[in-house]
Design a protein around this motif. Sequence first.
Motif, PDB file in Angstrom:
ATOM      1  N   ASP A  20      11.797   9.951  -7.744  1.00 61.77           N
ATOM      2  CA  ASP A  20      10.494   9.513  -8.247  1.00 61.77           C
ATOM      3  C   ASP A  20      10.667   8.196  -8.990  1.00 61.77           C
ATOM      4  O   ASP A  20      11.579   8.047  -9.809  1.00 61.77           O
ATOM      5  CB  ASP A  20       9.900  10.556  -9.198  1.00 61.77           C
ATOM      6  N   GLN A  21       9.776   7.251  -8.719  1.00 60.18           N
ATOM      7  CA  GLN A  21       9.950   5.928  -9.303  1.00 60.18           C
ATOM      8  C   GLN A  21       8.597   5.258  -9.514  1.00 60.18           C
ATOM      9  O   GLN A  21       7.787   5.175  -8.608  1.00 60.18           O
ATOM     10  CB  GLN A  21      10.830   5.074  -8.374  1.00 60.18           C
ATOM     11  N   TRP A  22       8.371   4.794 -10.742  1.00 57.36           N
ATOM     12  CA  TRP A  22       7.147   4.069 -11.052  1.00 57.36           C
ATOM     13  C   TRP A  22       7.254   2.634 -10.575  1.00 57.36           C
ATOM     14  O   TRP A  22       8.303   2.014 -10.667  1.00 57.36           O
ATOM     15  CB  TRP A  22       6.876   4.068 -12.560  1.00 57.36           C
ATOM     16  N   GLY A  23       6.156   2.091 -10.060  1.00 57.25           N
ATOM     17  CA  GLY A  23       6.109   0.676  -9.729  1.00 57.25           C
ATOM     18  C   GLY A  23       5.928  -0.132 -11.007  1.00 57.25           C
ATOM     19  O   GLY A  23       5.253   0.310 -11.935  1.00 57.25           O
ATOM     20  N   ILE A  37       5.635   5.382   5.389  1.00 61.50           N
ATOM     21  CA  ILE A  37       6.516   5.914   6.427  1.00 61.50           C
ATOM     22  C   ILE A  37       6.963   7.329   6.093  1.00 61.50           C
ATOM     23  O   ILE A  37       6.943   8.228   6.940  1.00 61.50           O
ATOM     24  CB  ILE A  37       7.747   4.999   6.605  1.00 61.50           C
ATOM     25  N   SER A  38       7.390   7.554   4.848  1.00 60.63           N
ATOM     26  CA  SER A  38       7.803   8.891   4.412  1.00 60.63           C
ATOM     27  C   SER A  38       7.528   9.023   2.920  1.00 60.63           C
ATOM     28  O   SER A  38       7.426   8.026   2.199  1.00 60.63           O
ATOM     29  CB  SER A  38       9.286   9.134   4.706  1.00 60.63           C
ATOM     30  N   GLY A  39       7.417  10.269   2.439  1.00 63.21           N
ATOM     31  CA  GLY A  39       7.069  10.498   1.045  1.00 63.21           C
ATOM     32  C   GLY A  39       5.599  10.193   0.784  1.00 63.21           C
ATOM     33  O   GLY A  39       4.782  10.125   1.712  1.00 63.21           O
ATOM     34  N   GLU A  40       5.274  10.004  -0.490  1.00 62.12           N
ATOM     35  CA  GLU A  40       3.896   9.718  -0.902  1.00 62.12           C
ATOM     36  C   GLU A  40       3.888   8.628  -1.966  1.00 62.12           C
ATOM     37  O   GLU A  40       4.835   8.497  -2.739  1.00 62.12           O
ATOM     38  CB  GLU A  40       3.222  10.962  -1.498  1.00 62.12           C
ATOM     39  N   THR A  41       2.787   7.893  -2.019  1.00 67.29           N
ATOM     40  CA  THR A  41       2.554   6.959  -3.118  1.00 67.29           C
ATOM     41  C   THR A  41       1.323   7.442  -3.875  1.00 67.29           C
ATOM     42  O   THR A  41       0.233   7.532  -3.298  1.00 67.29           O
ATOM     43  CB  THR A  41       2.327   5.520  -2.626  1.00 67.29           C
ATOM     44  N   HIS A  42       1.505   7.783  -5.149  1.00 66.92           N
ATOM     45  CA  HIS A  42       0.390   8.169  -6.007  1.00 66.92           C
ATOM     46  C   HIS A  42      -0.116   6.902  -6.693  1.00 66.92           C
ATOM     47  O   HIS A  42       0.652   6.217  -7.372  1.00 66.92           O
ATOM     48  CB  HIS A  42       0.820   9.205  -7.029  1.00 66.92           C
ATOM     49  N   LYS A  67      -1.439   1.395 -10.936  1.00 67.62           N
ATOM     50  CA  LYS A  67      -0.086   1.897 -11.164  1.00 67.62           C
ATOM     51  C   LYS A  67       0.304   2.760  -9.976  1.00 67.62           C
ATOM     52  O   LYS A  67      -0.508   3.533  -9.474  1.00 67.62           O
ATOM     53  CB  LYS A  67      -0.027   2.743 -12.445  1.00 67.62           C
ATOM     54  N   THR A  68       1.555   2.636  -9.533  1.00 66.68           N
ATOM     55  CA  THR A  68       2.009   3.418  -8.394  1.00 66.68           C
ATOM     56  C   THR A  68       3.213   4.266  -8.766  1.00 66.68           C
ATOM     57  O   THR A  68       4.115   3.815  -9.478  1.00 66.68           O
ATOM     58  CB  THR A  68       2.387   2.506  -7.216  1.00 66.68           C
ATOM     59  N   LEU A  69       3.212   5.494  -8.288  1.00 62.06           N
ATOM     60  CA  LEU A  69       4.346   6.400  -8.453  1.00 62.06           C
ATOM     61  C   LEU A  69       4.852   6.765  -7.069  1.00 62.06           C
ATOM     62  O   LEU A  69       4.125   7.359  -6.267  1.00 62.06           O
ATOM     63  CB  LEU A  69       3.937   7.654  -9.216  1.00 62.06           C
ATOM     64  N   LYS A  70       6.094   6.382  -6.779  1.00 60.47           N
ATOM     65  CA  LYS A  70       6.697   6.643  -5.470  1.00 60.47           C
ATOM     66  C   LYS A  70       7.399   7.995  -5.501  1.00 60.47           C
ATOM     67  O   LYS A  70       8.299   8.213  -6.303  1.00 60.47           O
ATOM     68  CB  LYS A  70       7.693   5.537  -5.132  1.00 60.47           C
ATOM     69  N   ILE A  71       6.985   8.888  -4.605  1.00 60.66           N
ATOM     70  CA  ILE A  71       7.536  10.245  -4.584  1.00 60.66           C
ATOM     71  C   ILE A  71       8.146  10.537  -3.219  1.00 60.66           C
ATOM     72  O   ILE A  71       7.443  10.549  -2.208  1.00 60.66           O
ATOM     73  CB  ILE A  71       6.440  11.282  -4.907  1.00 60.66           C
ATOM     74  N   SER A  74      10.226  15.737   1.614  1.00 60.15           N
ATOM     75  CA  SER A  74      11.125  16.890   1.635  1.00 60.15           C
ATOM     76  C   SER A  74      12.567  16.495   1.937  1.00 60.15           C
ATOM     77  O   SER A  74      13.506  17.173   1.525  1.00 60.15           O
ATOM     78  CB  SER A  74      10.637  17.904   2.670  1.00 60.15           C
ATOM     79  N   ALA A  75      12.766  15.413   2.647  1.00 64.28           N
ATOM     80  CA  ALA A  75      14.120  14.949   2.975  1.00 64.28           C
ATOM     81  C   ALA A  75      14.658  14.011   1.894  1.00 64.28           C
ATOM     82  O   ALA A  75      15.647  13.307   2.119  1.00 64.28           O
ATOM     83  CB  ALA A  75      14.117  14.241   4.327  1.00 64.28           C
ATOM     84  N   LYS A  76      14.000  14.010   0.724  1.00 63.18           N
ATOM     85  CA  LYS A  76      14.383  13.149  -0.401  1.00 63.18           C
ATOM     86  C   LYS A  76      14.409  11.671  -0.011  1.00 63.18           C
ATOM     87  O   LYS A  76      15.290  10.904  -0.385  1.00 63.18           O
ATOM     88  CB  LYS A  76      15.747  13.571  -0.969  1.00 63.18           C
TER      89      LYS A  76
END
Length: 272
Positions: A20-23, A37-42, A67-71, A74-76
């Motif tokens: 998990d990483q904040w922009g 492509i994979s994961g989610e951007t909140h 603000k963006t949170l990169k999550i 399932s494959a990390k």
Amino acid sequence: MTKIIPQSENSFVYSCTSQDQWGYEQFISEHILAFQISGETHIFHQQGFFVLKKNRILLAHKNQLAKTLKIPGSAKEYKAVSIILKAEDLKKIAAIYNVACDKKYSGKNNIILPSDNFLKSYFQSLIPYLEQPEIGSNGMIFSKISEAVELLLNINPEFKNFLFDFSEPHKINLENFMLNNFQYNTSIENFARLSGRSLASFKRDFSDVFTIPPAKWLKEKRLEEAYRLIHLENKKSSDIYLELGFENLSHFYTAFKKKYGVTPTESLTIKK
């Protein structure tokens, strides 16, 4: 890890991470077309919150705070590609194809586009540019940006008002704007621009409304909100310092202690 492709002044941005990483950049200065492509951007923005899920495409308008949170999924794994649709490139495209907006754009700042095979294929065609950025020339990059614009107009011709409205933000109520947006970590210059003012006009109007300089007011307001969240909503410092615009936890602790005389943890032991 976030990788930025240094081609044509960062027209293409490729992001990937395993945690998990904040922009960090919270002011969007140019239009962005992004593919998850994979994961989610909140995405937390001035009008609310939404999630950009895997295989979805976002068209984001310039001149907004978000603000963006990169999550990772399932494959990390988190991967996303963004195309920066800069005004200078859009003005060239408008001149080449004789395109002009009909009216000032007043629609949504963030649009999740319907599933489109052409756009998905377009993002697949960017892989060589992402993997071998040294090969692409400025002419090739501009050609790919022009292609993205053509695809967007094919999806919805009304996007020309979104893309080709080059007007600046209009002057708005400064007090309401700052009270609603103080938590974004951006420069005073960007706050001025978004409020529809020059920097000098912003500082002058700010002093009339709040009586203290913008930087000092922002720090005080963020610390007051932090105190409220910690004491009334039982929030942890580690959970709120980024969402309140502080660059790191150490900076937050230092500022909090300077204002209240104690650390956030120590303040909880003091009887109100």
